[in-house]
Design a protein around this motif. Structure first.
Motif, PDB file in Angstrom:
ATOM      1  N   ALA A 133      48.477  76.391  60.686  1.00  0.00           N
ATOM      2  CA  ALA A 133      49.435  75.391  61.163  1.00  0.00           C
ATOM      3  C   ALA A 133      50.833  75.767  60.662  1.00  0.00           C
ATOM      4  CB  ALA A 133      49.058  74.012  60.640  1.00  0.00           C
ATOM      5  N   PRO A 134      51.871  75.415  61.392  1.00  0.00           N
ATOM      6  CA  PRO A 134      53.228  75.719  60.924  1.00  0.00           C
ATOM      7  C   PRO A 134      53.501  75.176  59.520  1.00  0.00           C
ATOM      8  CG  PRO A 134      53.305  75.031  63.198  1.00  0.00           C
ATOM      9  CD  PRO A 134      51.885  74.806  62.721  1.00  0.00           C
ATOM     10  N   THR A 135      52.914  74.042  59.180  1.00  0.00           N
ATOM     11  CA  THR A 135      53.126  73.457  57.844  1.00  0.00           C
ATOM     12  C   THR A 135      52.395  74.227  56.749  1.00  0.00           C
ATOM     13  OG1 THR A 135      51.290  71.924  58.238  1.00  0.00           O
ATOM     14  CG2 THR A 135      53.536  71.136  58.737  1.00  0.00           C
ATOM     15  N   ALA A 136      51.469  75.109  57.131  1.00  0.00           N
ATOM     16  CA  ALA A 136      50.717  75.899  56.164  1.00  0.00           C
ATOM     17  C   ALA A 136      51.364  77.260  55.909  1.00  0.00           C
ATOM     18  CB  ALA A 136      49.285  76.101  56.652  1.00  0.00           C
ATOM     19  N   PHE A 137      52.502  77.511  56.528  1.00  0.00           N
ATOM     20  CA  PHE A 137      53.214  78.780  56.398  1.00  0.00           C
ATOM     21  C   PHE A 137      54.587  78.534  55.791  1.00  0.00           C
ATOM     22  CE2 PHE A 137      56.158  81.978  57.953  1.00  0.00           C
ATOM     23  CZ  PHE A 137      55.498  83.145  57.642  1.00  0.00           C
ATOM     24  N   ARG A 138      54.911  79.309  54.754  1.00  0.00           N
ATOM     25  CA  ARG A 138      56.217  79.176  54.098  1.00  0.00           C
ATOM     26  C   ARG A 138      56.854  80.553  53.943  1.00  0.00           C
ATOM     27  NH1 ARG A 138      52.361  76.337  52.467  1.00  0.00           N
ATOM     28  NH2 ARG A 138      51.682  77.728  50.804  1.00  0.00           N
ATOM     29  N   LEU A 139      57.963  80.754  54.633  1.00  0.00           N
ATOM     30  CA  LEU A 139      58.718  81.993  54.484  1.00  0.00           C
ATOM     31  C   LEU A 139      59.540  81.865  53.211  1.00  0.00           C
ATOM     32  CD1 LEU A 139      59.445  84.713  55.752  1.00  0.00           C
ATOM     33  CD2 LEU A 139      61.285  83.538  56.967  1.00  0.00           C
ATOM     34  N   LEU A 140      59.268  82.706  52.230  1.00  0.00           N
ATOM     35  CA  LEU A 140      59.907  82.608  50.918  1.00  0.00           C
ATOM     36  C   LEU A 140      61.193  83.411  50.829  1.00  0.00           C
ATOM     37  CD1 LEU A 140      56.700  82.963  48.712  1.00  0.00           C
ATOM     38  CD2 LEU A 140      57.829  80.854  49.485  1.00  0.00           C
TER      39      LEU A 140
END
Length: 129
Positions: free
Chosen positions: A44-51
């Protein structure tokens, strides 16, 4: 769900993704997926974090220009795909830094016949994917 860390080859692009290994992976036979040997976990988009590295990402789109294939502009490694039909992000398994090989091999694989726009049925041949 397990949080995994991923990156491109040169380390300019880094991300975290919460992945349910039991949900499995996807492989597609469309023209771009075949050429890059695409193998991904869908999150899900909420499960992905571009750091880091947003400014280093380039986006390749073709055909209907629906899906964005994000890659590092320095080393060229493809790290994820955004899918218009989603909303979801397909994180490339090869870009995950801390995913144990045994866990990847144990995850189920769902094959998609994208070459024929048949997104719900596996293609007749999958050995090359």
């Amino acid at each position: 769900m397990t949080t995994f860390h991923g990156s491109c080859h040169c380390g300019a692009v880094c991300y975290d993704a919460d992945i349910d290994l039991a949900a499995g992976t996807v492989k597609c036979n469309c023209s771009i997926c075949t050429k890059m040997r695409f193998w991904a976990f869908v999150v899900a988009p909420t499960a992905f974090r571009l750091l880091q590295g947003h400014e280093m990402l380039r986006d390749y789109r073709f055909g209907a220009r629906r899906d964005g294939h994000a890659f590092c502009s320095t080393c060229g490694i493809h790290v994820f795909t955004t899918v218009a039909a989603g909303p979801f992000i397909a994180v490339t398994a090869a870009s995950l830094d801390d995913l144990p090989v045994d866990a990847l091999m144990a995850a189920p694989v769902r094959y998609i016949d994208g070459r024929n726009d048949n997104w719900h049925t596996a293609p007749a041949e999958v050995r090359h994917l």
